[in-house]
Design a protein around this motif. Structure first.
Motif, mmCIF file in Angstrom:
data_model
loop_
_atom_site.group_PDB
_atom_site.id
_atom_site.type_symbol
_atom_site.label_atom_id
_atom_site.label_comp_id
_atom_site.label_asym_id
_atom_site.label_seq_id
_atom_site.Cartn_x
_atom_site.Cartn_y
_atom_site.Cartn_z
ATOM 1 N N UNK A 1 0.703 -1.069 -0.007
ATOM 2 C CA UNK A 1 -0.132 0.174 0.007
ATOM 3 C C UNK A 1 0.765 1.179 -0.167
ATOM 4 N N UNK A 2 2.104 1.290 0.560
ATOM 5 C CA UNK A 2 2.769 2.539 0.789
ATOM 6 C C UNK A 2 4.058 2.580 -0.359
ATOM 7 N N UNK A 3 4.557 1.482 -0.811
ATOM 8 C CA UNK A 3 5.861 1.573 -1.720
ATOM 9 C C UNK A 3 5.468 1.275 -3.347
ATOM 10 N N UNK A 4 4.548 0.135 -3.427
ATOM 11 C CA UNK A 4 4.201 -0.247 -4.548
ATOM 12 C C UNK A 4 3.506 0.761 -5.481
ATOM 13 N N UNK A 5 3.682 0.543 -6.523
ATOM 14 C CA UNK A 5 3.039 1.362 -7.976
ATOM 15 C C UNK A 5 1.327 1.241 -7.856
ATOM 16 N N UNK A 6 0.682 1.926 -8.418
ATOM 17 C CA UNK A 6 -0.951 1.734 -8.603
ATOM 18 C C UNK A 6 -1.095 0.541 -9.372
ATOM 19 N N UNK A 7 -0.359 0.172 -10.262
ATOM 20 C CA UNK A 7 -0.375 -1.118 -11.054
ATOM 21 C C UNK A 7 -0.314 -2.234 -10.117
ATOM 22 N N UNK A 8 0.601 -2.333 -9.388
ATOM 23 C CA UNK A 8 0.968 -3.381 -8.427
ATOM 24 C C UNK A 8 0.132 -3.537 -7.162
ATOM 25 N N UNK A 9 -0.122 -2.206 -6.919
ATOM 26 C CA UNK A 9 -1.550 -2.221 -5.807
ATOM 27 C C UNK A 9 -2.930 -2.870 -6.212
ATOM 28 N N UNK A 10 -3.218 -2.459 -7.607
ATOM 29 C CA UNK A 10 -4.387 -2.838 -8.024
ATOM 30 C C UNK A 10 -4.354 -4.627 -8.202
ATOM 31 N N UNK A 11 -3.224 -5.066 -8.692
ATOM 32 C CA UNK A 11 -2.949 -6.322 -9.113
ATOM 33 C C UNK A 11 -3.147 -7.126 -7.682
ATOM 34 N N UNK A 12 -2.466 -6.820 -6.471
ATOM 35 C CA UNK A 12 -2.619 -7.351 -5.299
ATOM 36 C C UNK A 12 -4.084 -7.125 -4.613
ATOM 37 N N UNK A 13 -4.585 -6.166 -4.771
ATOM 38 C CA UNK A 13 -5.800 -5.877 -4.159
ATOM 39 C C UNK A 13 -7.002 -6.807 -4.818
ATOM 40 N N UNK A 14 -6.708 -6.917 -6.244
ATOM 41 C CA UNK A 14 -7.824 -7.740 -6.782
ATOM 42 C C UNK A 14 -7.551 -9.250 -6.542
ATOM 43 N N UNK A 15 -6.384 -9.451 -6.464
ATOM 44 C CA UNK A 15 -5.924 -11.042 -6.475
ATOM 45 C C UNK A 15 -6.432 -11.397 -5.230
ATOM 46 N N UNK A 16 -6.257 -10.523 -4.056
ATOM 47 C CA UNK A 16 -6.572 -10.877 -2.714
ATOM 48 C C UNK A 16 -8.061 -11.008 -2.634
ATOM 49 N N UNK A 17 -8.956 -10.159 -3.010
ATOM 50 C CA UNK A 17 -10.304 -10.065 -2.917
ATOM 51 C C UNK A 17 -11.007 -11.286 -3.658
#
Length: 247
Positions: free
Chosen positions: A158-174
């Motif tokens: 959430x703090x260091x990753x790019x918006x694209x990585x955040x999006x991939x991480x969040x969508x995968x987790x949900x």
């Protein structure tokens, strides 16, 4: 000392909406989550996240229904235990037992709702806060380590990753929470059919209600499937819009 500009920037970053994800990202993250849930070794590793949500659900509902929460344990075999004190029967106990298997997809549904509004950073920070709150009630080393590692990973993204990585991480987790809520119910019934897990949530519910354990297993499954469909539709919004479907 934190400046007003810094606080404003942080506030905007936390509550601001991120850009719509590419439809391909929505599709690929869903496929990755499905692969993890359906494959033996990845599921064995990732299932710890489902256990965290499961035990967190027990703990939260126990507190909301007036029970006294004694603690939570998470084990390396991905099992868990939440201990609370109060009436051994009644609505509060029923809801507490119900919450475990329903919690992962319901948490996923809440996450899907936030992602539908592109509140990716907010979702990740809420996850960190919930993990920290749960850490207070952990009563074993492995459980504490699991929450620290999981929360640290979410915070770092959430703090260091790019918006694209955040999006991939969040969508995968949900996606994983939504899909991963179904498999434990299937596993539960398989074990019960072989005489395993005699003290499962479903069997405990059968012991304090007139309804058999199989009824509760079916209820877990139906609710989790319904939540999966609802959450999947929310997550698939960008994908459906990309092919001209709106709802």
């Amino acid at each position: 000392m934190v400046s007003i500009e810094g606080m404003t920037e942080f506030w905007d970053r936390l509550f601001g909406a991120q850009p719509d994800p590419p439809p391909l990202l929505v599709l690929l993250t869903g496929l990755v989550a499905l692969l993890v849930v359906a494959t033996r070794l990845p599921w064995r590793i990732a299932r710890n996240a489902i256990t965290i949500a499961h035990e967190g659900g027990h703990a939260l509902v126990a507190l909301l229904t007036g029970r006294k929460l004694h603690g939570i344990r998470l084990h390396s075999d991905t099992s868990g235990l939440t201990l609370s004190a109060g009436r051994p029967t009644g609505l509060g106990m029923v809801l507490t037992l119900l919450a475990g298997y329903l919690a992962p997809p319901l948490v996923g549904l809440g996450g899907a709702w936030l992602l539908a509004g592109n509140r990716i950073t907010l979702l990740l920070w809420i996850a960190v806060i919930l993990l920290l709150a749960m850490l207070v009630m952990i009563r074993n080393v492995y459980g504490a380590l699991s929450l620290v590692v999981t929360g640290g990973a979410v915070l770092a993204v959430s703090w260091y990753a790019s918006p694209q990585v955040q999006a991939a991480f969040a969508w995968t987790g949900v996606w994983f929470l939504l899909l991963g809520g179904v498999r434990p119910v299937v596993e539960l019934q398989r074990l019960r059919s072989r005489g395993g897990m005699p003290a499962s949530d479903a069997d405990q519910l059968a012991g304090i209600t007139p309804l058999p354990a199989f009824f509760w297993v079916v209820l877990f499954g139906l609710v989790n499937l319904a939540v999966l469909v609802a959450g999947g539709l929310l997550l698939a919004g960008p994908l459906l819009a990309g092919i001209g479907i709106t709802w």
